[in-house]
Write an enzyme that holds these catalytic residues in place. Sequence first.
Site, PDB file in Angstrom:
ATOM      1  N   HIS A 190      13.316  52.669  -1.712  1.00 34.82           N
ATOM      2  CA  HIS A 190      12.366  52.044  -2.644  1.00 34.82           C
ATOM      3  C   HIS A 190      10.945  52.350  -2.171  1.00 34.82           C
ATOM      4  O   HIS A 190      10.694  52.433  -0.964  1.00 34.82           O
ATOM      5  CB  HIS A 190      12.600  50.537  -2.705  1.00 34.82           C
ATOM      6  CG  HIS A 190      11.790  49.894  -3.794  1.00 34.82           C
ATOM      7  ND1 HIS A 190      10.477  49.543  -3.613  1.00 34.82           N
ATOM      8  CD2 HIS A 190      12.089  49.599  -5.077  1.00 34.82           C
ATOM      9  CE1 HIS A 190      10.012  49.048  -4.747  1.00 34.82           C
ATOM     10  NE2 HIS A 190      10.961  49.072  -5.651  1.00 34.82           N
ATOM     11  N   GLU A 249      10.674  55.604 -10.078  1.00 34.09           N
ATOM     12  CA  GLU A 249       9.741  54.475 -10.177  1.00 34.09           C
ATOM     13  C   GLU A 249       8.347  54.953  -9.774  1.00 34.09           C
ATOM     14  O   GLU A 249       8.056  55.098  -8.588  1.00 34.09           O
ATOM     15  CB  GLU A 249      10.191  53.278  -9.336  1.00 34.09           C
ATOM     16  CG  GLU A 249      10.827  53.635  -7.996  1.00 34.09           C
ATOM     17  CD  GLU A 249      10.469  52.670  -6.892  1.00 34.09           C
ATOM     18  OE1 GLU A 249      10.247  51.489  -7.161  1.00 34.09           O
ATOM     19  OE2 GLU A 249      10.397  53.118  -5.736  1.00 34.09           O
TER      20      GLU A 249
HETATM   21  P1  PGA Z   1       8.642  45.883 -11.393  1.00 30.79           P
HETATM   22  O1  PGA Z   1       9.282  46.623 -10.127  1.00 30.79           O
HETATM   23  O2  PGA Z   1       9.733  45.798 -12.421  1.00 30.79           O
HETATM   24  O3  PGA Z   1       8.204  44.545 -10.877  1.00 30.79           O
HETATM   25  O4  PGA Z   1       7.520  46.743 -11.875  1.00 30.79           O
HETATM   26  C1  PGA Z   1       9.956  47.845 -10.341  1.00 30.79           C
HETATM   27  C2  PGA Z   1      10.228  48.555  -9.054  1.00 30.79           C
HETATM   28  O5  PGA Z   1       9.822  48.116  -7.976  1.00 30.79           O
HETATM   29  O6  PGA Z   1      10.909  49.601  -9.128  1.00 30.79           O
END
Ligand code: PGA
Length: 246
Positions: free
Chosen positions: A92, A160
């Site tokens: 992540h 992301e």
């Molecule tokens: P969020 O987080 O939905 O709060 O934007 C998404 C992520 O960390 O991939």
Amino acid sequence: MKLIVGNWKLNPSTLNEAVALTSGVNYAIKAEDFERTVLLPPFIFLEELVKKFKQIAWGAQDVFWEARGAYTGEVSLAMLKDVGIGWVLVGHSERRRIFGESDEDVNKKIKAALAQDFNVIAAVGELQRGDEADEIIDSFKKSAAGLETADLARLTVAYEPVWAISTTPGAQADSPARSNQIIGELKHAAFKMFGEPSKKIKFLYGGSVTSENALKFLSQPYIDGALVGGASLSAEEFAAIVSVSR
Ligand code: PGA
């Protein structure tokens, strides 16, 4: 069938709150949707939540690649397996950015977890809006280097963009068309690496997904699901995202 993954990050603070949140999700999600819904609470709550809510697919937010030894603070795959966990998120952007994980570290984690029969969600994404797609592809290639093609059906890649994550100051969700395009490029890169078996890899979009915009992302042809952060902390909001994606 779209996969929806709720990453609670460092929330909530108590087991009681974690149980209350899960009860809400459990109540609001239709039984047939459990098989495509994964929840990622903090490590400390996993054992209790697995016992209480067996129908939910639980995962960890991270794992270490070594099985045992002098690695203070780490959690192994065997420990996760022992409490009944089948999913793990690795790489992540918060792990990469705040805790300094490299593509090479992420690669070791993916390999170790796939070898132990886990379902693995591996995240990649660029820091700034406007960064080149090449960087994202390069990070993906390094993170996924040398994986066994037979394991790819258990791999999910989450794209992301860091600038789109709800807690980044000034964040805005990516446009569905752009994230679809990047995911299309990632799928193409995966095909070049692994050939036909790469088609088994699922690709998610993550970054400010809400019940309002979820359908726009999930109806894009290359997007196989969503990685949801902030919105997974509300049972109603999270269940609404799961139900629009049916
Ligand atoms: P969020 O987080 O939905 O709060 O934007 C998404 C992520 O960390 O991939």
